[in-house]
Design an enzyme around this catalytic site. Sequence first.
Site, PDB file in Angstrom:
ATOM      1  N   LYS A 226       0.807  -1.213   0.000  1.00  0.00           N
ATOM      2  CA  LYS A 226       0.000   0.000   0.000  1.00  0.00           C
ATOM      3  C   LYS A 226       0.842   1.265   0.000  1.00  0.00           C
ATOM      4  O   LYS A 226       0.507   2.248  -0.661  1.00  0.00           O
ATOM      5  CB  LYS A 226      -0.948  -0.014   1.202  1.00  0.00           C
ATOM      6  CG  LYS A 226      -1.961  -1.157   1.177  1.00  0.00           C
ATOM      7  CD  LYS A 226      -2.916  -1.069   2.345  1.00  0.00           C
ATOM      8  CE  LYS A 226      -3.787  -2.302   2.479  1.00  0.00           C
ATOM      9  NZ  LYS A 226      -4.592  -2.577   1.289  1.00  0.00           N
TER      10      LYS A 226
ATOM     11  N   GLU B  32      -3.127   7.139   7.703  1.00  0.00           N
ATOM     12  CA  GLU B  32      -4.030   7.893   6.852  1.00  0.00           C
ATOM     13  C   GLU B  32      -5.008   8.679   7.714  1.00  0.00           C
ATOM     14  O   GLU B  32      -5.383   8.235   8.813  1.00  0.00           O
ATOM     15  CB  GLU B  32      -4.837   6.969   5.932  1.00  0.00           C
ATOM     16  CG  GLU B  32      -4.075   6.369   4.785  1.00  0.00           C
ATOM     17  CD  GLU B  32      -4.967   5.494   3.910  1.00  0.00           C
ATOM     18  OE1 GLU B  32      -6.127   5.261   4.297  1.00  0.00           O
ATOM     19  OE2 GLU B  32      -4.496   5.040   2.856  1.00  0.00           O
TER      20      GLU B  32
ATOM     21  N   HIS C 209     -15.580  -4.800   7.127  1.00  0.00           N
ATOM     22  CA  HIS C 209     -14.728  -4.492   5.978  1.00  0.00           C
ATOM     23  C   HIS C 209     -14.955  -5.422   4.796  1.00  0.00           C
ATOM     24  O   HIS C 209     -14.181  -5.413   3.837  1.00  0.00           O
ATOM     25  CB  HIS C 209     -13.243  -4.504   6.363  1.00  0.00           C
ATOM     26  CG  HIS C 209     -12.898  -3.550   7.467  1.00  0.00           C
ATOM     27  ND1 HIS C 209     -12.853  -2.190   7.289  1.00  0.00           N
ATOM     28  CD2 HIS C 209     -12.598  -3.771   8.778  1.00  0.00           C
ATOM     29  CE1 HIS C 209     -12.536  -1.603   8.432  1.00  0.00           C
ATOM     30  NE2 HIS C 209     -12.372  -2.538   9.357  1.00  0.00           N
TER      31      HIS C 209
ATOM     32  N   ARG D 182      -6.996  -7.767 -10.329  1.00  0.00           N
ATOM     33  CA  ARG D 182      -7.739  -8.976 -10.703  1.00  0.00           C
ATOM     34  C   ARG D 182      -9.172  -8.576 -11.036  1.00  0.00           C
ATOM     35  O   ARG D 182      -9.562  -7.418 -10.919  1.00  0.00           O
ATOM     36  CB  ARG D 182      -7.752  -9.976  -9.534  1.00  0.00           C
ATOM     37  CG  ARG D 182      -8.289  -9.357  -8.239  1.00  0.00           C
ATOM     38  CD  ARG D 182      -8.454 -10.364  -7.129  1.00  0.00           C
ATOM     39  NE  ARG D 182      -8.698  -9.755  -5.836  1.00  0.00           N
ATOM     40  CZ  ARG D 182      -9.833  -9.241  -5.417  1.00  0.00           C
ATOM     41  NH1 ARG D 182     -10.884  -9.225  -6.219  1.00  0.00           N
ATOM     42  NH2 ARG D 182      -9.970  -8.722  -4.208  1.00  0.00           N
TER      43      ARG D 182
END
Length: 624
Positions: free
Chosen positions: A116, A200, A235, A297
């Site tokens: 990430k 973040e 999530h 994907r």
Amino acid sequence: MIKSLLIANRGEIACRVIRTARELGIRTVAVYSDADAGALHVRQADEAVHIGASPARESYLVGEKIIAAAKATRAQAIHPGYGFLSENADFAQAVLDAGLVWVGPKPDSIRAMGLKDAAKKLMQQAGVPTTPGYLGEDQSPARLQQEADAIGYPVLIKAVAGGGGKGMRKVDRPEDFADALESCRREAASSFGNDQVLLEKYILSPRHIEVQVFGDAHGHVVHLFERDCSLQRRHQKVIEEAPAPGMDEETRAAVCGAAVRAAQAVNYEGAGTIEFIADASEGLRADRIWFMEMNTRLQVEHPVTEEITGQDLVEWQLRVASGEPLPLAQDELAIDGHAIEARLYAEDPARGFLPSVGRLEHFDLGEAERIETGVEEGDTISPFYDPMIAKLIAWGEDRDEAIDRLAEVLDGVEVWPVRTNAGFLSHALLDEDFIDGILDTGFIERKLARLVPEVEPGPEVLSGAAMVALAQDEGDERAVGLAGFRLNAEPRLSVALGREGHFVEARPAGGPTDVSGFRDGERVVVFREGQAFEFMLADRGSVEGGTASGTVVAPMPGKVTSVEVTAGTRVAKGQRLLTLEAMKMEHGLVAPVDGTVTELNAEAGQQVAVDAVLARVEPDAASA
């Protein structure tokens, strides 16, 4: 065009790929584990190869076995589906090194987007907006605390190699940061073998917006518009739709343009998804949507994009992998109508969404316009894999029509004895805020109590159960869909609900009913609004029985991973007695009452069957 294809996956995505391959005249090869020996994708493929034991780590995650199967069957290409090895750059490279075609992006592209922090730096260089945060190499607790304070709380700690909601912690106060960081790093190291994190800014009204992108080997990259995947639980996406509600053309152009730049930055080939997080506190705005990550994907939710664009994305994948250019240019793609997808899971919302496994004795998903599933009636839901059993997709001229059509489909779901979340999905879909497009990723958590259907049957269900039972008494062997069923007399029927010993007396109501069901001997099963209710016929008059209040049974087949008590232990109501592992999740079984453990039938490592009595707790006098 590729002539033969091995699908390195299982379930509904394997069936989905097989369907398109067959339409293109491509021979298909399935792979399967012990648990999937008789699975639908195995039955549908032209050829099938056994690759190992039931656990995925011994079969579907063993790249060498999959490549060997491709060679043994002379397959030209491998399609990874999603999950398992689909985003494994080393496996993709191994496929290419074996002289096979990889139906997916180049290994370097997968690696570029795999971490990430590195991906965010790359996106910044490409001019793609990223969430305010810290991506530095200094991972000392003091530096991370300093950066978090500078970003402003709440802040999100994320494992750089994370995914699936693991390795993430929201921190609301500076004094909580150190403990959250340590916990996040510990989980990241355990799950991904990498304890590095990034920081973040936590978005208070987040919407999950993602853009479908496609690239080819000739340098072309296009987008196929956006999807909204904000309805999530833990999530994990639950309901997805396209296009995103409230997205104006200016914002769409900005976010889709950023997605194309992101794909171009890694020379992307094949299907991919650029995921963004949007601050929806003032609606969707171009200056409040930031890059989050890329999935290299095909996505689970790709059908909604197919429905609004009229394109077959699996066909696009196979054509691109065969060296062909993209089938359409950007100006040839347009949005038509609205599509919504609901993920039907084998789980019981009334029992904390515990996975539900077993044989699908009755399996009818109604009249959905599009169903993606990997099972049929008579198949078995295994404890070894993800509990999603189907995707139900509806299209409409507009969003309201799509919602109405999907709600009707969910109301007609009939699955037994495996439990599903159909009723829960229906409640979410028909929530006033969802209908009005007022949604964010905290939607389900805030409304959970109202979205989980009632466990107790209402009068319509009780009357329906009586009608189903009496219909067989009148000579019907199997009463299903009893709309308009009437009885001249008013006989009474005593029925017992489930194994809890709850007995009721129901009188069949005259007039139409939307309850359907069937009777199997002394068992009556009825369905209403996506929920299933089981009744056992009882003698007329008083009946005693039921499960003792202190008995603890296995809610599903699984493996006991730990036992925290012994016979004779004093326990409090809610205290954990043991832990059961099933369907990739751990489930703590707790004491139902205050009392003493008088019987213990479980030990660590033991495999247990559903409904096995694992422990008994003798209630205290005050609890009895």
